[in-house]
Motif scaffolding. Structure first.
Motif, PDB file in Angstrom:
ATOM      1  N   THR A   1       9.700  49.830  65.291  1.00 35.22           N
ATOM      2  CA  THR A   1      11.153  49.882  65.466  1.00 35.22           C
ATOM      3  C   THR A   1      11.811  48.879  64.528  1.00 35.22           C
ATOM      4  O   THR A   1      11.181  47.928  64.059  1.00 35.22           O
ATOM      5  CB  THR A   1      11.588  49.549  66.910  1.00 35.22           C
ATOM      6  OG1 THR A   1      11.276  48.171  67.189  1.00 35.22           O
ATOM      7  CG2 THR A   1      10.912  50.453  67.913  1.00 35.22           C
ATOM      8  N   GLN A   2      13.107  49.118  64.269  1.00 35.25           N
ATOM      9  CA  GLN A   2      13.929  48.209  63.460  1.00 35.25           C
ATOM     10  C   GLN A   2      15.033  47.697  64.385  1.00 35.25           C
ATOM     11  O   GLN A   2      16.080  48.308  64.541  1.00 35.25           O
ATOM     12  CB  GLN A   2      14.531  48.957  62.269  1.00 35.25           C
ATOM     13  CG  GLN A   2      15.368  48.108  61.326  1.00 35.25           C
ATOM     14  CD  GLN A   2      14.525  47.308  60.359  1.00 35.25           C
ATOM     15  OE1 GLN A   2      13.426  47.724  60.008  1.00 35.25           O
ATOM     16  NE2 GLN A   2      15.020  46.151  59.954  1.00 35.25           N
ATOM     17  N   PRO A   3      14.805  46.563  65.067  1.00 34.09           N
ATOM     18  CA  PRO A   3      15.826  46.031  65.986  1.00 34.09           C
ATOM     19  C   PRO A   3      17.016  45.434  65.232  1.00 34.09           C
ATOM     20  O   PRO A   3      16.850  44.777  64.193  1.00 34.09           O
ATOM     21  CB  PRO A   3      15.070  44.944  66.765  1.00 34.09           C
ATOM     22  CG  PRO A   3      13.616  45.202  66.517  1.00 34.09           C
ATOM     23  CD  PRO A   3      13.551  45.797  65.149  1.00 34.09           C
ATOM     24  N   TRP A   4      18.217  45.622  65.781  1.00 30.51           N
ATOM     25  CA  TRP A   4      19.461  45.135  65.193  1.00 30.51           C
ATOM     26  C   TRP A   4      20.342  44.490  66.261  1.00 30.51           C
ATOM     27  O   TRP A   4      20.284  44.840  67.439  1.00 30.51           O
ATOM     28  CB  TRP A   4      20.274  46.284  64.607  1.00 30.51           C
ATOM     29  CG  TRP A   4      19.885  46.803  63.275  1.00 30.51           C
ATOM     30  CD1 TRP A   4      18.970  47.781  62.999  1.00 30.51           C
ATOM     31  CD2 TRP A   4      20.438  46.408  62.008  1.00 30.51           C
ATOM     32  NE1 TRP A   4      18.922  48.025  61.649  1.00 30.51           N
ATOM     33  CE2 TRP A   4      19.805  47.192  61.012  1.00 30.51           C
ATOM     34  CE3 TRP A   4      21.400  45.482  61.618  1.00 30.51           C
ATOM     35  CZ2 TRP A   4      20.122  47.074  59.656  1.00 30.51           C
ATOM     36  CZ3 TRP A   4      21.715  45.353  60.267  1.00 30.51           C
ATOM     37  CH2 TRP A   4      21.075  46.141  59.310  1.00 30.51           C
ATOM     38  N   PHE A   5      21.198  43.587  65.797  1.00 26.34           N
ATOM     39  CA  PHE A   5      22.310  43.142  66.632  1.00 26.34           C
ATOM     40  C   PHE A   5      23.425  42.681  65.713  1.00 26.34           C
ATOM     41  O   PHE A   5      23.193  41.929  64.764  1.00 26.34           O
ATOM     42  CB  PHE A   5      21.906  41.999  67.565  1.00 26.34           C
ATOM     43  CG  PHE A   5      22.950  41.688  68.608  1.00 26.34           C
ATOM     44  CD1 PHE A   5      23.211  42.591  69.631  1.00 26.34           C
ATOM     45  CD2 PHE A   5      23.687  40.516  68.552  1.00 26.34           C
ATOM     46  CE1 PHE A   5      24.177  42.337  70.593  1.00 26.34           C
ATOM     47  CE2 PHE A   5      24.664  40.247  69.505  1.00 26.34           C
ATOM     48  CZ  PHE A   5      24.897  41.150  70.533  1.00 26.34           C
TER      49      PHE A   5
END
Length: 484
Positions: free
Chosen positions: A434-438
């Motif tokens: 996954t490519q987590p973002w915030f």
């Protein structure tokens, strides 16, 4: 005259004319372009005999780039050194005779090398002043940068923090970093390392943004009156979008739900329908307002930046024909998928925070002459009016809910309200990562900092709310707590 001799003579005349023409062009018309070419060693050799300007962090005390004087024969030359090593390597870059320049060392070279216009050169000659470089004070924050590096904890990824009202880039971190002091000896190894340590992931790498892109979709829908925060939309899962079933995360079905609640819980099927309602043309229009489809307007080398946008096969930018529903939720299909840089998503957050006004991002705060006088101050500059202030206010309230009770609670600060949006994109040949973002900004009532965080290729199941949000929180704490 013999016809063959005549032809040879005519050819000689043509070639001679071309030689004169090209020589004149290089000497007169394109003299500056030739001089500024990073491959032009003559200019670099000459500049080595001039004390290059120093580069400072935002505090005006922390030295990021300095000079070391050396004797080479009868000449004294100045060689660059970087006391902070890799901490600011990606935004600042380097400047060396054999390896050329990158980063701010390249984009602000004229100031750093003390280049002057004709009038300044005349006055300098009359006063008998030797040429020397001007110092640069950047907007880069030591504490915020250290917090970003610590938060990423060696994981590949990027963090950008911007002041919404000014465009000042306070944090620009790309991991892995590199030590620019090693460039003269280890350039080839660093530049060919498969982990790409010299590659600035904040401006050069494109990633799927996942659900952080839903705020772009919401901007277009709210600003054009297609929906309101209270519009009720069916959040059932799965739901057919462009003829193909689309599911919410974990297959959760919400039924009728307001747009605000759909953002709080990051409901895919709702925002896919909103994307279809908005349409490709309007979605692209608002993307362009945010700065997509063009290199960032940053004081940074063009060859170290790439445009965000919808791309087909990872190469061709497209503005039509793509699956609007899936792009609207930060994904895409065979006809085009949305890909973004971390800097672009920081700009998205900053524009919402600044009542819909996007300011041009900038690394440089001011240029100082050697006597300490301000030679040039880089003032805030409006890039675009992205949305109405009323739309910005609606989005701020919605993003505040995400942090207060939705997927972004890990970014909540004590006594300071934060607005944010999580994102988790599936990547890998078999979607095994996954490519987590915030993305976020704070404080809500008077936003001072906007942040974008992403972490590369995390184990399946890793989420933006649990991986990226805590990093953003630590950066906000460092910057809002009066760090250097």
């Amino acid at each position: 005259m013999n016809p063959q001799i005549r032809q040879v003579y005519a050819l000689f005349i043509v070639l001679f004319a071309l030689l004169v023409g090209f020589t004149s062009y290089w000497a007169v018309v394109d003299a500056k372009g030739l001089q500024d070419n990073p491959d032009n060693r003559r200019a670099l050799i000459k500049e080595q005999t001039i004390p290059r300007g120093l580069i400072f962090a935002r505090d005006g005390r922390t030295r990021i780039a300095v000079n070391r004087a050396e004797r080479r024969g009868d000449a004294r030359v100045y060689v660059r050194e970087y006391p902070t090593k890799g901490l600011f390597a990606h935004p600042i870059g380097y400047s060396f005779l054999r390896n050329g320049r990158r980063g701010l060392e390249a984009s602000r070279n004229d100031f750093l090398a003390g280049k002057e216009n004709e009038f300044e050169s005349i006055f300098a000659g009359l006063e008998g002043r030797a040429r020397e470089g001007n110092d640069i004070v950047t907007n880069l924050d030591v504490a915020g940068t250290e917090a970003a590096v610590t938060g990423l904890a060696g994981r590949k990824g990027a963090v950008v923090a911007i002041e919404p009202q000014t465009g000042k880039v306070r944090v620009m971190v790309s991991i892995p970093e590199y030590d620019p002091n090693l460039i003269p000896t280890d350039f080839k190894a660093l530049d060919t390392d498969p982990n790409k340590p010299t590659f600035n992931r904040t401006t050069q790498e494109l990633y799927p943004p996942g659900s952080t892109f839903k705020v772009v979709t919401a901007t277009a829908a709210l600003d054009t009156g297609k929906v309101t925060p209270d519009t009720i939309i069916d959040g059932s899962s799965p739901k057919e979008i462009s003829g193909v079933p689309l599911s919410n995360s974990g297959g959760e079905s919400f039924g009728p739900i307001s747009l605000t609640d759909a953002l709080t819980n990051s409901v895919n099927t709702v925002f896919a329908q909103v994307g279809e309602k908005v349409g490709r043309a309007t979605l692209v229009d608002y993307m362009k307002r945010f700065g997509f489809y063009a290199d960032p307007q940053l004081d940074y080398p063009d060859n170290q930046m790439i445009a965000s946008g919808v791309r087909r096969n990872g190469t061709q930018y497209v503005q039509d024909g793509f699956d609007a529903g899936r792009v609207a939720i930060g994904q895409g299909g065979s006809e085009g998928a949305i890909e973004v840089t971390p800097l672009q998503m920081a700009e998205v957050a900053a524009a919402i925070a600044n009542k819909g006004r996007l300011m041009k991002p900038r690394l440089t705060d001011r240029v100082l002459s050697k006597d300490g006088r301000v030679k040039e101050r880089i003032e805030p500059d409006l890039q675009s009016e992205v949305m109405k202030p009323e739309t910005s206010a609606e989005l701020t309230d919605m993003m505040g809910r995400v942090v207060e009770e939705g997927t972004g609670t890990a970014a909540a600060l004590s006594g300071i309200r934060v607005a944010g949006k999580t994102g988790t994109a599936e990547v890998g040949a078999n979607r095994e990562f996954t490519q987590p973002w915030f993305i976020c900004f704070a404080p809500i009532d008077n936003p001072r900092i906007a942040v974008a965080v992403t972490v590369e290729r995390q184990p399946a199941g890793s989420q933006g709310g649990t991986v990226a949000a805590p990093i953003a929180k630590s950066v906000l704490e460092a910057l809002l707590g009066g760090g250097s």
